[in-house]
Scaffold this motif. Structure first.
Motif, short mmCIF file in Angstrom:
data_model
loop_
_atom_site.label_atom_id
_atom_site.label_comp_id
_atom_site.label_asym_id
_atom_site.label_seq_id
_atom_site.Cartn_x
_atom_site.Cartn_y
_atom_site.Cartn_z
N LEU A 395 0.83 -1.20 0.00
CA LEU A 395 0.00 0.00 0.00
C LEU A 395 0.87 1.26 0.00
CD1 LEU A 395 -2.83 -0.92 2.54
CD2 LEU A 395 -2.95 -0.93 0.04
N ALA A 396 1.94 1.22 0.82
CA ALA A 396 2.85 2.37 0.87
C ALA A 396 3.52 2.60 -0.47
CB ALA A 396 3.91 2.14 1.96
N ILE A 397 3.87 1.49 -1.14
CA ILE A 397 4.46 1.61 -2.48
C ILE A 397 3.48 2.27 -3.43
CG2 ILE A 397 5.12 0.24 -4.50
CD1 ILE A 397 6.60 -1.63 -2.60
N GLY A 398 2.20 1.88 -3.34
CA GLY A 398 1.17 2.51 -4.18
C GLY A 398 1.04 3.99 -3.91
N LEU A 399 1.10 4.35 -2.62
CA LEU A 399 1.00 5.77 -2.25
C LEU A 399 2.18 6.57 -2.78
CD1 LEU A 399 -0.41 8.04 -0.65
CD2 LEU A 399 0.88 7.28 1.36
N VAL A 400 3.39 6.03 -2.57
CA VAL A 400 4.60 6.74 -2.99
C VAL A 400 4.72 6.77 -4.51
CG1 VAL A 400 7.13 6.72 -2.92
CG2 VAL A 400 5.82 6.21 -0.85
N ALA A 401 4.50 5.58 -5.14
CA ALA A 401 4.65 5.50 -6.59
C ALA A 401 3.57 6.28 -7.32
CB ALA A 401 4.63 4.03 -7.03
N GLY A 402 2.39 6.43 -6.71
CA GLY A 402 1.32 7.17 -7.36
C GLY A 402 1.33 8.65 -7.04
N GLY A 403 2.13 9.05 -6.07
CA GLY A 403 2.14 10.45 -5.64
C GLY A 403 2.63 11.40 -6.70
N TYR A 404 3.79 11.09 -7.31
CA TYR A 404 4.35 12.01 -8.32
C TYR A 404 3.48 12.10 -9.57
CZ TYR A 404 7.44 13.87 -11.91
OH TYR A 404 7.95 14.59 -12.95
N PRO A 405 3.02 10.96 -10.15
CA PRO A 405 2.12 11.07 -11.31
C PRO A 405 0.84 11.83 -10.97
CG PRO A 405 2.97 8.84 -11.13
CD PRO A 405 3.37 9.55 -9.88
N ALA A 406 0.29 11.62 -9.75
CA ALA A 406 -0.92 12.33 -9.35
C ALA A 406 -0.67 13.83 -9.24
CB ALA A 406 -1.43 11.77 -8.03
N TRP A 407 0.49 14.19 -8.72
CA TRP A 407 0.84 15.60 -8.60
C TRP A 407 0.96 16.23 -9.99
CZ3 TRP A 407 5.23 18.27 -10.24
CH2 TRP A 407 5.34 19.58 -9.79
N ARG A 408 1.59 15.50 -10.92
CA ARG A 408 1.69 15.99 -12.30
C ARG A 408 0.31 16.19 -12.93
NH1 ARG A 408 5.64 13.06 -16.35
NH2 ARG A 408 4.48 14.53 -17.65
N ALA A 409 -0.58 15.23 -12.66
CA ALA A 409 -1.94 15.34 -13.20
C ALA A 409 -2.66 16.55 -12.63
CB ALA A 409 -2.72 14.06 -12.90
N ALA A 410 -2.47 16.80 -11.32
CA ALA A 410 -3.16 17.91 -10.68
C ALA A 410 -2.64 19.27 -11.15
CB ALA A 410 -3.02 17.80 -9.15
N GLN A 411 -1.38 19.31 -11.61
CA GLN A 411 -0.77 20.57 -12.03
C GLN A 411 -1.02 20.91 -13.50
OE1 GLN A 411 0.75 22.65 -9.76
NE2 GLN A 411 -0.08 21.08 -8.37
N LEU A 412 -1.69 19.99 -14.23
CA LEU A 412 -1.93 20.26 -15.65
C LEU A 412 -2.85 21.47 -15.84
CD1 LEU A 412 -2.45 16.67 -17.14
CD2 LEU A 412 -0.54 18.22 -17.57
N ASN A 413 -2.51 22.30 -16.84
CA ASN A 413 -3.37 23.42 -17.21
C ASN A 413 -4.54 22.88 -18.02
OD1 ASN A 413 -4.37 25.61 -19.05
ND2 ASN A 413 -2.88 26.81 -17.85
N PRO A 414 -5.80 23.16 -17.61
CA PRO A 414 -6.95 22.57 -18.32
C PRO A 414 -6.98 22.91 -19.81
CG PRO A 414 -7.64 24.32 -16.81
CD PRO A 414 -6.22 24.02 -16.50
N ILE A 415 -6.60 24.11 -20.19
CA ILE A 415 -6.65 24.52 -21.61
C ILE A 415 -5.63 23.71 -22.41
CG2 ILE A 415 -6.29 26.44 -23.22
CD1 ILE A 415 -7.28 28.32 -21.02
N GLU A 416 -4.37 23.59 -21.86
CA GLU A 416 -3.35 22.81 -22.55
C GLU A 416 -3.71 21.34 -22.58
OE1 GLU A 416 0.35 23.61 -20.69
OE2 GLU A 416 0.42 25.70 -21.34
N ALA A 417 -4.36 20.86 -21.49
CA ALA A 417 -4.75 19.45 -21.44
C ALA A 417 -5.80 19.15 -22.49
CB ALA A 417 -5.28 19.13 -20.05
N LEU A 418 -6.75 20.09 -22.72
CA LEU A 418 -7.79 19.87 -23.72
C LEU A 418 -7.21 19.90 -25.14
CD1 LEU A 418 -10.68 21.98 -22.16
CD2 LEU A 418 -10.65 19.50 -22.49
N ARG A 419 -6.12 20.63 -25.34
CA ARG A 419 -5.49 20.69 -26.66
C ARG A 419 -4.58 19.49 -26.94
NH1 ARG A 419 -3.47 27.02 -26.56
NH2 ARG A 419 -5.53 28.00 -26.87
N TYR A 420 -4.31 18.67 -25.89
CA TYR A 420 -3.34 17.58 -26.03
C TYR A 420 -3.84 16.53 -27.01
CZ TYR A 420 -0.21 13.75 -24.79
OH TYR A 420 0.71 12.75 -24.86
N GLU A 421 -2.98 16.11 -27.93
CA GLU A 421 -3.33 15.05 -28.89
C GLU A 421 -2.59 13.77 -28.49
OE1 GLU A 421 -5.48 15.14 -31.23
OE2 GLU A 421 -5.95 17.29 -31.07
#
Length: 421
Positions: A395-421
Motif C-alpha cells: 500500500l505504501a508503495i502505491g501511495l509513494v509510486a502514485g504520488g508524483y504522477p498524481a501531482w503531475r496530473a493535478a498541475q496540468l493546465n486545463p486549456i493545454e490538457a484539452l489541446r493535447y493530442e
C-alpha cells in the motif's frame, strides 16, 4: 466523494485490464515471496534449533591421533578415564565407544545374507561397541526392536542393533523382519535385537553392540583391551557445559600425568559453542532472506510508478475536461493516488492469498511425504507480522509510486490538457 473517486479509479483499472494485471504481478510476486521466505526461514530455524538443542550440552572427548612434538608419548583414552569422568559433579551421563570398520559383516555363513549378496561378496559396515546409555546420550530412537540393556552391556552379550541401511540390505525394508535374526560378524555369531531410525549418511550404515562383545569378538583384544575411541559426555545442563569441560580436562590431565596443557594427548570438544555459532548463522540468514525478497516489492513499485505516468499521459484530455467543468486539483490528485493505492492494494492482497495458500499447502503435503531426518521436524511458520508488513508495504508503495504522477496530473493546465493530442 471518496466513493465516487474509488469508482472512477476502479473504472480506470478495468479499462486497461492487461496493463493493470501486469503491473500488479510484480507486487503479487514480491508480497508472496516475502511471506513464503519468512515462513520457510523461520521453519528452518525452528527445525535446526530442535535438532541441535538435544546436543547443546554434549561434550566429545577423543584422543589425539599424532604425538605432540617435544612432549611425552601420547596415551589412549581408557575405561579408567571413562569411570573417572562419570564421577564428576557436572556430568550427568556418558557413553564410551570403540569404533571400527569390518568387511565381514555378511558372508556365506548367514543364509539371509546369501540371498541378498550372491557369491563371496560382503557387506561393509561400521561397528560401534558401546554401553546401554548410547540412545539417551546420542539422542537416537529405534525403528524396531529394542536396544541392549545394562545387563547385556555389562556381560558383553552377543547382540546387535543395526543401522537401517544394514538391516535393509540383510533382511529387507521392514525393520521388524530383522529382529531375532542371526548375524555373523568376523567369526562370531550375533543376534539382531533392534534397528535404528534413519539419521542419514554414514550413521545409517552402522552396527552397534555391547563394548565387551566388540572388543572380544570383532576387534579383538589387540585393539588395546581397555582402550576407547571416544567418550561422549552429557553435562547436567547447558549452563554447566564449560564447568564440565574444565573438570574433564583436569581429570584427564591427572590420569595421563600431563602438567603442561600444550602436551594434552586428548581433545575436549564443546558442541554447545559450535551449536551457538551455527544457530547464529541460521538466524542471520533467515532474517536476511526476506530483505532480498523485498527487492521484488521495490521492482513492483517502479512498475506502478511507470504505469501511473503512462496513465496520466493517456488521460490528459480527460483530466482537462474534468478540470474545465470544476474538478479541483485535490480531486484530481486524490483520484490518481487512490487509483495507484487500489492497484497496489489488489496486488498485495492477491500476493497474501497466494503466499498463505502455498504455506498451508506445504504444511499439508510434508507429512504425506514421510520425510525423515531434518525434514521430519521442518514446518513453515505462518505468522501475521510478515503478512501485515508485506501488505502495508505494498500500500505504501502505491501511495509513494502514485504520488508524483498524481501531482503531475493535478498541475496540468486545463486549456493545454484539452489541446493535447
Amino acid at each position: 466523494m471518496l466513493r465516487e473517486t474509488l469508482v472512477i479509479a476502479l473504472r480506470g483499472l478495468r479499462s486497461h485490464k492487461m496493463r493493470s494485471a501486469l503491473t500488479m504481478l510484480g507486487l503479487i510476486i514480491g508480497v508472496a515471496a516475502v511471506i513464503l521466505l519468512t515462513a520457510f526461514g523461520q521453519g528452518v530455524a525452528g527445525s535446526v534449533n530442535s535438532a541441535v538443542s538435544t546436543v547443546a550440552n554434549s561434550i566429545t572427548v577423543v584422543p589425539k591421533l599424532s604425538p605432540i612434538p617435544g612432549g611425552p608419548a601420547a596415551k589412549p583414552l581408557t575405561d579408567a578415564d571413562s569411570q573417572a569422568i562419570s564421577k564428576l559433579s557436572n556430568v550427568a551421563m556418558l557413553v564410551p565407544s570403540v569404533t571400527g570398520a569390518t568387511t565381514g559383516a555378511a558372508g556365506q555363513q548367514n543364509v539371509a545374507v546369501v540371498a541378498s549378496y550372491k557369491g563371496n561378496q560382503y557387506l561393509s559396515a561400521s561397528v560401534t561397541g558401546t554401553t546401554s546409555n548410547y540412545p539417551a546420550v546420542r539422542q537416537i530412537t529405534l525403528a524396531g526392536g529394542k536396544f541392549f540393556d545394562p545387563e547385556q552391556s555389562r556381560t558383553g552379550a552377543k547382540v546387535a542393533v543395526l543401522g537401517p541401511l544394514v538391516a535393509k540390505a540383510l533382511y529387507g525394508p521392514d525393520p521388524n523382519a530383522a529382529i531375532g535374526k542371526p548375524l555373523r560378524l568376523v567369526h562370531a555369531n550375533f543376534t539382531v535385537i533392534g534397528v535404528l531410525q534413519s539419521y542419514g549418511a554414514s550413521s545409517d550404515n552402522i552396527i552397534v553392540m555391547p563394548i565387551g562383545a566388540a572388543r572380544s569378538s570383532v576387534f579383538g583384544y589387540g585393539y588395546g583391551g581397555n582402550e576407547l575411541s571416544s567418550i561422549v559426555v552429557q553435562a547436567t545442563s547447558t549452563q554447566t557445559v564449560k564447568a564440565a569441560e574444565a573438570q574433564i580436562t583436569q581429570v584427564l590431565s591427572t590420569n595421563h600425568h600431563i602438567a603442561d596443557p600444550q602436551y594434552n594427548d586428548f581433545q575436549v570438544q564443546d558442541l554447545g559453542s559450535r551449536v551457538a555459532t551455527f544457530t547464529s548463522l541460521i538466524t542471520l540468514i533467515t532474517n536476511f532472506v526476506p530483505v532480498i525478497a523485498a527487492i521484488s516489492l521495490l521492482v513492483g513499485g517502479i512498475g506502478v510508478l511507470n504505469i501511473m505516468l503512462v496513465s496520466v499521459t493517456d488521460r490528459t484530455r480527460e483530466i482537462g475536461t474534468r478540470k474545465a467543468i470544476g474538478a479541483s486539483d485535490s480531486a484530481i490528485l486524490s483520484q490518481f493516488v487512490l487509483e495507484a493505492i487500489t492497484l497496489a492494494g489488489l496486488g498485495g492482497l492477491i500476493g497474501v492469498v497466494i503466499g498463505v495458500g502455498l504455506i498451508l499447502l506445504t504444511k499439508l503435503v510434508l507429512p504425506l511425504l514421510g520425510t525423515s531426518g531434518f525434514l521430519s521436524s521442518f514446518s513453515p511458520v505462518l505468522s501475521t507480522s510478515p503478512i501485515a508488513v508485506a501488505f502495508f508495504i505494498s500500500l505504501a508503495i502505491g501511495l509513494v509510486a502514485g504520488g508524483y504522477p498524481a501531482w503531475r496530473a493535478a498541475q496540468l493546465n486545463p486549456i493545454e490538457a484539452l489541446r493535447y493530442e
